[in-house]
Design a protein around this motif. Structure first.
Motif, PDB file in Angstrom:
ATOM      1  N   ASP A  64       0.810  -1.206   0.000  1.00  0.00           N
ATOM      2  CA  ASP A  64       0.000   0.000   0.000  1.00  0.00           C
ATOM      3  C   ASP A  64       0.847   1.261   0.000  1.00  0.00           C
ATOM      4  OD1 ASP A  64      -2.454  -1.450   0.266  1.00  0.00           O
ATOM      5  OD2 ASP A  64      -1.970  -1.771   2.361  1.00  0.00           O
ATOM      6  N   ASN A  83       3.486   3.179  -7.446  1.00  0.00           N
ATOM      7  CA  ASN A  83       2.398   2.815  -6.535  1.00  0.00           C
ATOM      8  C   ASN A  83       1.789   4.061  -5.872  1.00  0.00           C
ATOM      9  OD1 ASN A  83       0.792   0.687  -5.610  1.00  0.00           O
ATOM     10  ND2 ASN A  83       1.808   0.664  -3.620  1.00  0.00           N
ATOM     11  N   TYR A 171      -7.909 -10.976  -8.513  1.00  0.00           N
ATOM     12  CA  TYR A 171      -7.397 -10.004  -7.549  1.00  0.00           C
ATOM     13  C   TYR A 171      -6.073  -9.437  -8.023  1.00  0.00           C
ATOM     14  CZ  TYR A 171      -6.660  -7.929  -2.916  1.00  0.00           C
ATOM     15  OH  TYR A 171      -6.480  -7.055  -1.873  1.00  0.00           O
ATOM     16  N   HIS A 172      -5.966  -8.104  -8.021  1.00  0.00           N
ATOM     17  CA  HIS A 172      -4.755  -7.427  -8.494  1.00  0.00           C
ATOM     18  C   HIS A 172      -3.850  -7.064  -7.324  1.00  0.00           C
ATOM     19  CE1 HIS A 172      -2.515  -3.728  -9.959  1.00  0.00           C
ATOM     20  NE2 HIS A 172      -2.079  -4.691 -10.730  1.00  0.00           N
ATOM     21  N   PRO A 174      -0.799  -4.680  -6.660  1.00  0.00           N
ATOM     22  CA  PRO A 174      -0.026  -3.602  -7.288  1.00  0.00           C
ATOM     23  C   PRO A 174       1.474  -3.753  -7.110  1.00  0.00           C
ATOM     24  CG  PRO A 174      -1.829  -2.718  -5.973  1.00  0.00           C
ATOM     25  CD  PRO A 174      -1.764  -4.177  -5.689  1.00  0.00           C
ATOM     26  N   ASP A 177       2.287  -6.102  -9.666  1.00  0.00           N
ATOM     27  CA  ASP A 177       1.579  -5.901 -10.919  1.00  0.00           C
ATOM     28  C   ASP A 177       1.144  -7.250 -11.507  1.00  0.00           C
ATOM     29  OD1 ASP A 177       0.405  -4.433 -12.902  1.00  0.00           O
ATOM     30  OD2 ASP A 177       2.186  -4.394 -14.168  1.00  0.00           O
ATOM     31  N   GLU A 179      -2.061 -10.498 -11.314  1.00  0.00           N
ATOM     32  CA  GLU A 179      -3.428 -10.847 -10.959  1.00  0.00           C
ATOM     33  C   GLU A 179      -3.493 -12.318 -10.594  1.00  0.00           C
ATOM     34  OE1 GLU A 179      -5.964  -9.805 -14.178  1.00  0.00           O
ATOM     35  OE2 GLU A 179      -5.754  -7.634 -13.852  1.00  0.00           O
ATOM     36  N   ARG A 212      -9.110  -6.233  -0.498  1.00  0.00           N
ATOM     37  CA  ARG A 212      -9.532  -4.876  -0.814  1.00  0.00           C
ATOM     38  C   ARG A 212     -10.416  -4.909  -2.062  1.00  0.00           C
ATOM     39  NH1 ARG A 212      -4.866  -0.380  -0.574  1.00  0.00           N
ATOM     40  NH2 ARG A 212      -6.208   0.392  -2.239  1.00  0.00           N
ATOM     41  N   ASP A 214     -11.412  -2.586  -4.045  1.00  0.00           N
ATOM     42  CA  ASP A 214     -10.962  -1.826  -5.213  1.00  0.00           C
ATOM     43  C   ASP A 214      -9.877  -2.554  -5.987  1.00  0.00           C
ATOM     44  OD1 ASP A 214      -9.284  -1.389  -2.973  1.00  0.00           O
ATOM     45  OD2 ASP A 214      -8.437   0.394  -3.894  1.00  0.00           O
ATOM     46  N   ARG A 215      -9.342  -3.660  -5.443  1.00  0.00           N
ATOM     47  CA  ARG A 215      -8.346  -4.452  -6.152  1.00  0.00           C
ATOM     48  C   ARG A 215      -8.943  -5.748  -6.719  1.00  0.00           C
ATOM     49  NH1 ARG A 215      -3.089  -3.686  -2.108  1.00  0.00           N
ATOM     50  NH2 ARG A 215      -2.805  -1.471  -2.527  1.00  0.00           N
ATOM     51  N   ASP A 243      -3.751  -8.902   4.420  1.00  0.00           N
ATOM     52  CA  ASP A 243      -4.369  -8.813   3.118  1.00  0.00           C
ATOM     53  C   ASP A 243      -4.231 -10.155   2.416  1.00  0.00           C
ATOM     54  OD1 ASP A 243      -5.690  -7.320   1.154  1.00  0.00           O
ATOM     55  OD2 ASP A 243      -3.839  -7.028   0.062  1.00  0.00           O
TER      56      ASP A 243
END
Length: 330
Positions: A64, A83, A171-172, A174, A177, A179, A212, A214-215, A243
């Motif tokens: 994050d 990020n 699920y991504h 970051p 990078d 999935e 999350r 949003d991911r 997470d």
């Protein structure tokens, strides 16, 4: 953290907020060039970046946090950040944030010096103008759904929770990078600060996970029922939780590496032998942890997970062989 003479904490915060979009738009900027652009010396920009390295989205897991390439900064004096795309977008206040800001500005306006009072009055007028003459409509400033609330995966997740069905999600992550595709038993949705999380049992990880929302790139409700229909969602609002893509890593840090405690949120800390300290970190990937351990060498030792220890040792030996092959003394 000190700033240059005449540079206040608000000055530094304002510069950081401007610096991130500036750097993201250019991809790579020389340290001296950035210093000239912001009217400060290179040492101050470097201090700003080391502070930036400690910031990011809640809950503050390594994946994050804003990423600053410290090797490039220290070696080639080049700045690269990653990020942090969310800082390149215009800020939108939630109703609670807008209310708190208006209340704070009204309080400040009563005792602010003349120069600052003018700025506060103009800012307050803009907020109250959007909210209504007396601020009565303030809580309706945010009348359209946020991108998170409008996400197409949310109704799919809610439907699966209501029906007791499993969900297949993409699920991504970051920080890598990448999935991942997995089947989960959804238990509930929980908002933690400004983020929405899916609490679920993950069949891939074989454990409880908080994803999350949003991911979550895609979600499909399956016909298959969840394994435990009686399972209830966990309370995710009380503090640290893992997470979906994190692993607990334990490091033994000698005194020169204790700065890790200041830069990263640790989930556990215990005294070690001979003045060392053992810390637990939630990391997003083995590669990220390996890079951190190599950077801390020889002042850090990986203790867990045990399956990573030999892998790290093998990579370290391979790196040393490269120096030996080039005739460089290690």
């Amino acid at each position: 953290m000190s700033t240059q003479v005449g540079d206040t904490a608000p000055d530094q915060v304002a510069r950081l907020l401007a610096m991130v979009p500036y750097l993201l738009a250019r991809g790579e900027v020389r340290l001296d060039e950035a210093a000239a652009h912001f009217g400060v010396d290179a040492d101050q920009v470097e201090r700003d970046l080391r502070l930036l390295f400690m910031t990011g989205l809640s809950p503050g897991l390594p994946g994050d946090l804003i990423e600053v390439d410290l090797d490039a900064l220290e070696g080639d004096r080049v700045i690269r950040v990653d990020n942090a795309d969310y800082l390149a977008r215009p800020v939108r206040f939630s109703p609670a944030e807008a209310t708190a800001l208006v209340v704070a500005l009204r309080t400040m306006a009563e005792s602010a010096p003349e120069g600052a009072a003018d700025v506060i009055a103009r800012t307050l007028a803009k907020l109250e103008g959007a909210a209504g003459a007396e601020g009565e409509d303030l809580l309706r400033l945010h009348v359209t759904p946020t991108p998170l609330e409008a996400s197409p995966v949310v109704p799919v997740l809610r439907s699966a929770i209501d029906h007791g069905h499993q969900v297949e999600i993409t699920y991504h992550v970051p920080s890598r990078d990448q999935e991942s595709h997995r089947v989960v038993d959804p238990r509930g949705l929980a908002r933690v600060e400004d983020l929405l999380y899916l609490d679920a049992w993950c069949h891939t990880a074989q454990g409880d996970r908080a994803f999350r929302v949003d991911r979550i790139v895609a979600a499909t409700e399956l016909d298959t029922p969840v394994a435990d229909a009686s399972a209830r969602p966990r309370d995710l609002t009380g503090g640290w939780f893992s997470d979906a893509e994190t692993t607990t890593v334990t490091l033994r840090l000698a005194p020169p590496a204790r700065w890790v405690l200041e830069y990263y949120q640790v989930s556990g800390e215990r005294p070690g032998p001979d003045g060392t300290v053992d810390v637990d970190l939630e990391v997003a990937s083995e590669q990220w942890a390996q890079a951190l351990v190599f950077r801390l060498a020889p002042h850090a030792t990986l203790l867990a997970p045990v399956e990573w220890v030999e892998s790290f040792s093998a990579h370290a030996r391979a790196a040393l062989r490269l120096y030996e092959d080039d005739g460089v003394d290690s």
